[in-house]
Design a protein around this motif. Sequence first.
Motif, PDB file in Angstrom:
ATOM      1  N   GLN A  10       0.853  -1.185   0.000  1.00  0.00           N
ATOM      2  CA  GLN A  10       0.000   0.000   0.000  1.00  0.00           C
ATOM      3  C   GLN A  10       0.888   1.233   0.000  1.00  0.00           C
ATOM      4  O   GLN A  10       2.037   1.172   0.458  1.00  0.00           O
ATOM      5  CB  GLN A  10      -0.855   0.057   1.272  1.00  0.00           C
ATOM      6  CG  GLN A  10      -1.871  -0.990   1.438  1.00  0.00           C
ATOM      7  CD  GLN A  10      -3.152  -0.728   0.685  1.00  0.00           C
ATOM      8  OE1 GLN A  10      -3.787  -1.663   0.291  1.00  0.00           O
ATOM      9  NE2 GLN A  10      -3.545   0.494   0.465  1.00  0.00           N
ATOM     10  N   SER A  12       2.251   4.116   1.813  1.00  0.00           N
ATOM     11  CA  SER A  12       2.445   4.130   3.268  1.00  0.00           C
ATOM     12  C   SER A  12       1.566   5.150   3.991  1.00  0.00           C
ATOM     13  O   SER A  12       1.307   5.004   5.180  1.00  0.00           O
ATOM     14  CB  SER A  12       3.913   4.362   3.611  1.00  0.00           C
ATOM     15  OG  SER A  12       4.354   5.586   3.081  1.00  0.00           O
ATOM     16  N   ASP A  14      -1.570   5.849   2.909  1.00  0.00           N
ATOM     17  CA  ASP A  14      -2.929   5.558   2.453  1.00  0.00           C
ATOM     18  C   ASP A  14      -3.868   5.417   3.653  1.00  0.00           C
ATOM     19  O   ASP A  14      -3.518   4.799   4.658  1.00  0.00           O
ATOM     20  CB  ASP A  14      -2.907   4.255   1.647  1.00  0.00           C
ATOM     21  CG  ASP A  14      -4.190   4.003   0.888  1.00  0.00           C
ATOM     22  OD1 ASP A  14      -5.280   4.180   1.467  1.00  0.00           O
ATOM     23  OD2 ASP A  14      -4.112   3.604  -0.274  1.00  0.00           O
ATOM     24  N   GLN A  16      -6.247   3.502   3.852  1.00  0.00           N
ATOM     25  CA  GLN A  16      -6.553   2.087   4.050  1.00  0.00           C
ATOM     26  C   GLN A  16      -5.594   1.443   5.050  1.00  0.00           C
ATOM     27  O   GLN A  16      -5.952   0.459   5.693  1.00  0.00           O
ATOM     28  CB  GLN A  16      -6.529   1.335   2.719  1.00  0.00           C
ATOM     29  CG  GLN A  16      -7.680   1.688   1.827  1.00  0.00           C
ATOM     30  CD  GLN A  16      -9.023   1.412   2.496  1.00  0.00           C
ATOM     31  OE1 GLN A  16      -9.214   0.422   3.182  1.00  0.00           O
ATOM     32  NE2 GLN A  16      -9.958   2.313   2.299  1.00  0.00           N
ATOM     33  N   ILE A  17      -4.407   1.971   5.173  1.00  0.00           N
ATOM     34  CA  ILE A  17      -3.490   1.489   6.217  1.00  0.00           C
ATOM     35  C   ILE A  17      -3.827   2.177   7.538  1.00  0.00           C
ATOM     36  O   ILE A  17      -3.933   1.541   8.583  1.00  0.00           O
ATOM     37  CB  ILE A  17      -2.011   1.762   5.846  1.00  0.00           C
ATOM     38  CG1 ILE A  17      -1.539   0.755   4.813  1.00  0.00           C
ATOM     39  CG2 ILE A  17      -1.124   1.697   7.083  1.00  0.00           C
ATOM     40  CD1 ILE A  17      -0.074   0.867   4.461  1.00  0.00           C
ATOM     41  N   SER A  21      -6.404  -0.913   8.977  1.00  0.00           N
ATOM     42  CA  SER A  21      -5.422  -1.964   9.210  1.00  0.00           C
ATOM     43  C   SER A  21      -4.712  -1.722  10.527  1.00  0.00           C
ATOM     44  O   SER A  21      -4.480  -0.581  10.919  1.00  0.00           O
ATOM     45  CB  SER A  21      -4.394  -1.991   8.073  1.00  0.00           C
ATOM     46  OG  SER A  21      -3.428  -2.988   8.330  1.00  0.00           O
ATOM     47  N   ASN A  25       3.079  -1.309   6.270  1.00  0.00           N
ATOM     48  CA  ASN A  25       3.805  -2.147   5.306  1.00  0.00           C
ATOM     49  C   ASN A  25       4.924  -2.953   5.949  1.00  0.00           C
ATOM     50  O   ASN A  25       5.068  -4.151   5.685  1.00  0.00           O
ATOM     51  CB  ASN A  25       4.391  -1.273   4.184  1.00  0.00           C
ATOM     52  CG  ASN A  25       3.345  -0.810   3.207  1.00  0.00           C
ATOM     53  OD1 ASN A  25       2.414  -1.536   2.890  1.00  0.00           O
ATOM     54  ND2 ASN A  25       3.505   0.400   2.708  1.00  0.00           N
ATOM     55  N   HIS A  45       4.273   0.584  -3.681  1.00  0.00           N
ATOM     56  CA  HIS A  45       3.205   1.273  -4.400  1.00  0.00           C
ATOM     57  C   HIS A  45       3.834   2.279  -5.358  1.00  0.00           C
ATOM     58  O   HIS A  45       4.806   2.948  -5.004  1.00  0.00           O
ATOM     59  CB  HIS A  45       2.296   2.004  -3.397  1.00  0.00           C
ATOM     60  CG  HIS A  45       1.049   2.513  -4.012  1.00  0.00           C
ATOM     61  ND1 HIS A  45       1.023   3.668  -4.761  1.00  0.00           N
ATOM     62  CD2 HIS A  45      -0.218   2.028  -4.002  1.00  0.00           C
ATOM     63  CE1 HIS A  45      -0.213   3.874  -5.178  1.00  0.00           C
ATOM     64  NE2 HIS A  45      -0.984   2.888  -4.731  1.00  0.00           N
ATOM     65  N   VAL A  84      -1.903  -8.821   0.732  1.00  0.00           N
ATOM     66  CA  VAL A  84      -2.145  -7.386   0.621  1.00  0.00           C
ATOM     67  C   VAL A  84      -2.655  -6.881   1.966  1.00  0.00           C
ATOM     68  O   VAL A  84      -3.077  -7.658   2.816  1.00  0.00           O
ATOM     69  CB  VAL A  84      -3.176  -7.046  -0.492  1.00  0.00           C
ATOM     70  CG1 VAL A  84      -2.656  -7.433  -1.864  1.00  0.00           C
ATOM     71  CG2 VAL A  84      -4.518  -7.686  -0.236  1.00  0.00           C
ATOM     72  N   ASN A  86      -5.004  -3.788   2.174  1.00  0.00           N
ATOM     73  CA  ASN A  86      -6.379  -3.547   1.724  1.00  0.00           C
ATOM     74  C   ASN A  86      -6.437  -3.171   0.258  1.00  0.00           C
ATOM     75  O   ASN A  86      -7.405  -2.612  -0.205  1.00  0.00           O
ATOM     76  CB  ASN A  86      -7.024  -2.413   2.525  1.00  0.00           C
ATOM     77  CG  ASN A  86      -7.289  -2.809   3.948  1.00  0.00           C
ATOM     78  OD1 ASN A  86      -7.693  -3.927   4.216  1.00  0.00           O
ATOM     79  ND2 ASN A  86      -7.055  -1.907   4.869  1.00  0.00           N
ATOM     80  N   SER A  87      -5.409  -3.443  -0.451  1.00  0.00           N
ATOM     81  CA  SER A  87      -5.263  -3.003  -1.826  1.00  0.00           C
ATOM     82  C   SER A  87      -6.314  -3.594  -2.753  1.00  0.00           C
ATOM     83  O   SER A  87      -6.736  -4.738  -2.582  1.00  0.00           O
ATOM     84  CB  SER A  87      -3.872  -3.402  -2.326  1.00  0.00           C
ATOM     85  OG  SER A  87      -3.730  -3.109  -3.681  1.00  0.00           O
ATOM     86  N   SER A 106     -10.743  -5.420   4.796  1.00  0.00           N
ATOM     87  CA  SER A 106     -11.086  -5.092   3.416  1.00  0.00           C
ATOM     88  C   SER A 106     -12.378  -5.783   3.008  1.00  0.00           C
ATOM     89  O   SER A 106     -12.559  -6.969   3.281  1.00  0.00           O
ATOM     90  CB  SER A 106      -9.961  -5.542   2.479  1.00  0.00           C
ATOM     91  OG  SER A 106     -10.348  -5.410   1.138  1.00  0.00           O
TER      92      SER A 106
END
Length: 151
Positions: A10, A12, A14, A16-17, A21, A25, A45, A84, A86-87, A106
């Motif tokens: 992802q 770093s 993002d 979503q992280i 999460s 990473n 990414h 992954v 949440n990619s 995700s």
Amino acid sequence: MTEYFFFPMQLSTDTQIILNSDLNNVQALRRLVEREQRLIVVKPHPAEINIDYLLKEIKKYNGKVRLSFDNTYVLLNNSQKVFVINSTLGLEAKLFNKLVHFFGRSIFQFLDLAGIQNYIQNCIVSIDFFKDDEISDKELNAIYEILNSGN
């Protein structure tokens, strides 16, 4: 190339992280190295600005982790399993019929083939969020159309 597991990272920073999460990473990579015996191929990414932190981390693993900038779909296609956070690459890996492990929370991990088809056909809007241009009225209306279709 030898058999490997693929970990497309992802961005770093993002959300979503940050929001979805419990692992970043590096933490996800450490967990992979601890649990898996196979070579792990990591691809940063494409929008990641600084990969120095990743290079330092990879050096610790004495060849068990390899950094790659090869074509993502070639790496995906040739991998034995995909990890992954949440990619959307997890969703794409499912389309490649790969075993996928999601470290984050995700929605993609719960989609079967019918759910994936529905998601692609009804929920995706083609917008390049990494460009500097403003979102057009057409793109914005497409987002609102999807939002309003659930009512």
